[in-house]
Scaffold this motif. Structure first.
Motif, PDB file in Angstrom:
ATOM      1  N   UNK A   9      -4.584   5.807 -16.556  1.00  0.00           N
ATOM      2  CA  UNK A   9      -4.932   4.633 -15.773  1.00  0.00           C
ATOM      3  C   UNK A   9      -3.726   4.195 -14.959  1.00  0.00           C
ATOM      4  N   UNK A  10      -3.994   3.424 -13.948  1.00  0.00           N
ATOM      5  CA  UNK A  10      -2.940   2.828 -13.135  1.00  0.00           C
ATOM      6  C   UNK A  10      -3.101   1.322 -13.211  1.00  0.00           C
ATOM      7  N   UNK A  11      -2.030   0.640 -13.530  1.00  0.00           N
ATOM      8  CA  UNK A  11      -2.070  -0.810 -13.656  1.00  0.00           C
ATOM      9  C   UNK A  11      -1.520  -1.447 -12.381  1.00  0.00           C
ATOM     10  N   UNK A  12      -2.238  -2.435 -11.860  1.00  0.00           N
ATOM     11  CA  UNK A  12      -1.801  -3.159 -10.677  1.00  0.00           C
ATOM     12  C   UNK A  12      -1.589  -4.619 -11.035  1.00  0.00           C
ATOM     13  N   UNK A  13      -0.955  -5.336 -10.140  1.00  0.00           N
ATOM     14  CA  UNK A  13      -0.677  -6.748 -10.389  1.00  0.00           C
ATOM     15  C   UNK A  13       0.752  -6.918 -10.841  1.00  0.00           C
ATOM     16  N   UNK A  14       1.151  -8.156 -10.966  1.00  0.00           N
ATOM     17  CA  UNK A  14       2.525  -8.452 -11.380  1.00  0.00           C
ATOM     18  C   UNK A  14       2.690  -8.123 -12.861  1.00  0.00           C
ATOM     19  N   UNK A  15       3.798  -7.555 -13.251  1.00  0.00           N
ATOM     20  CA  UNK A  15       5.021  -7.229 -12.530  1.00  0.00           C
ATOM     21  C   UNK A  15       5.109  -5.788 -12.061  1.00  0.00           C
ATOM     22  N   UNK A  16       4.016  -5.108 -11.817  1.00  0.00           N
ATOM     23  CA  UNK A  16       4.052  -3.693 -11.443  1.00  0.00           C
ATOM     24  C   UNK A  16       4.526  -3.486 -10.004  1.00  0.00           C
ATOM     25  N   UNK A  17       5.342  -2.444  -9.817  1.00  0.00           N
ATOM     26  CA  UNK A  17       6.004  -2.172  -8.539  1.00  0.00           C
ATOM     27  C   UNK A  17       5.064  -2.096  -7.336  1.00  0.00           C
ATOM     28  N   UNK A  18       3.875  -1.493  -7.429  1.00  0.00           N
ATOM     29  CA  UNK A  18       3.029  -1.409  -6.229  1.00  0.00           C
ATOM     30  C   UNK A  18       2.689  -2.781  -5.621  1.00  0.00           C
ATOM     31  N   UNK A  19       2.589  -3.790  -6.437  1.00  0.00           N
ATOM     32  CA  UNK A  19       2.294  -5.141  -5.944  1.00  0.00           C
ATOM     33  C   UNK A  19       3.425  -5.643  -5.055  1.00  0.00           C
ATOM     34  N   UNK A  20       4.653  -5.434  -5.483  1.00  0.00           N
ATOM     35  CA  UNK A  20       5.814  -5.904  -4.740  1.00  0.00           C
ATOM     36  C   UNK A  20       6.074  -5.045  -3.504  1.00  0.00           C
TER      37      UNK A  20
END
Length: 104
Positions: A9-20
């Protein structure tokens, strides 16, 4: 995992890098160029501050209006602490965030 199977799975949202990364790209697109500093302003050390601290070129501003009690040393230490969003924005615009450096 269901039935003994593992799932990726891939996690999105804070604090994950793709969000920033997405936020910085959007800011630079709007400003039509590279931005030297992005301020990550938030009230949750575990998501807002942790995420901003992990992104190069970002400075973290912790607010006293949310999850953090304003007294204890947060798990993820911010660059700056402000009472609320208004103070953070005013200090950023005035170039006066140094007066809000975290001391802890």
């Amino acid at each position: 995992a269901p039935c003994g199977l593992s799932m990726s799975y891939t996690s999105f949202g804070k604090p994950n890098a793709p969000t920033y990364t997405f936020a910085q790209e959007a800011i630079e697109k709007q400003s039509m160029g590279k931005v030297d500093v992005v301020y990550g302003v938030g009230d949750n050390p575990a998501s807002d501050i942790h995420g901003a601290n992990c992104k190069d070129g970002w400075e973290s501003v912790l607010l006293k209006t949310g999850v953090w009690d304003g007294v204890s040393r947060p798990e993820y230490v911010p660059d700056y602490v402000c009472d609320d969003v208004l103070e953070a924005v005013e200090k950023i615009i005035a170039g006066d965030l140094e007066s809000c450096e975290f001391e802890g």
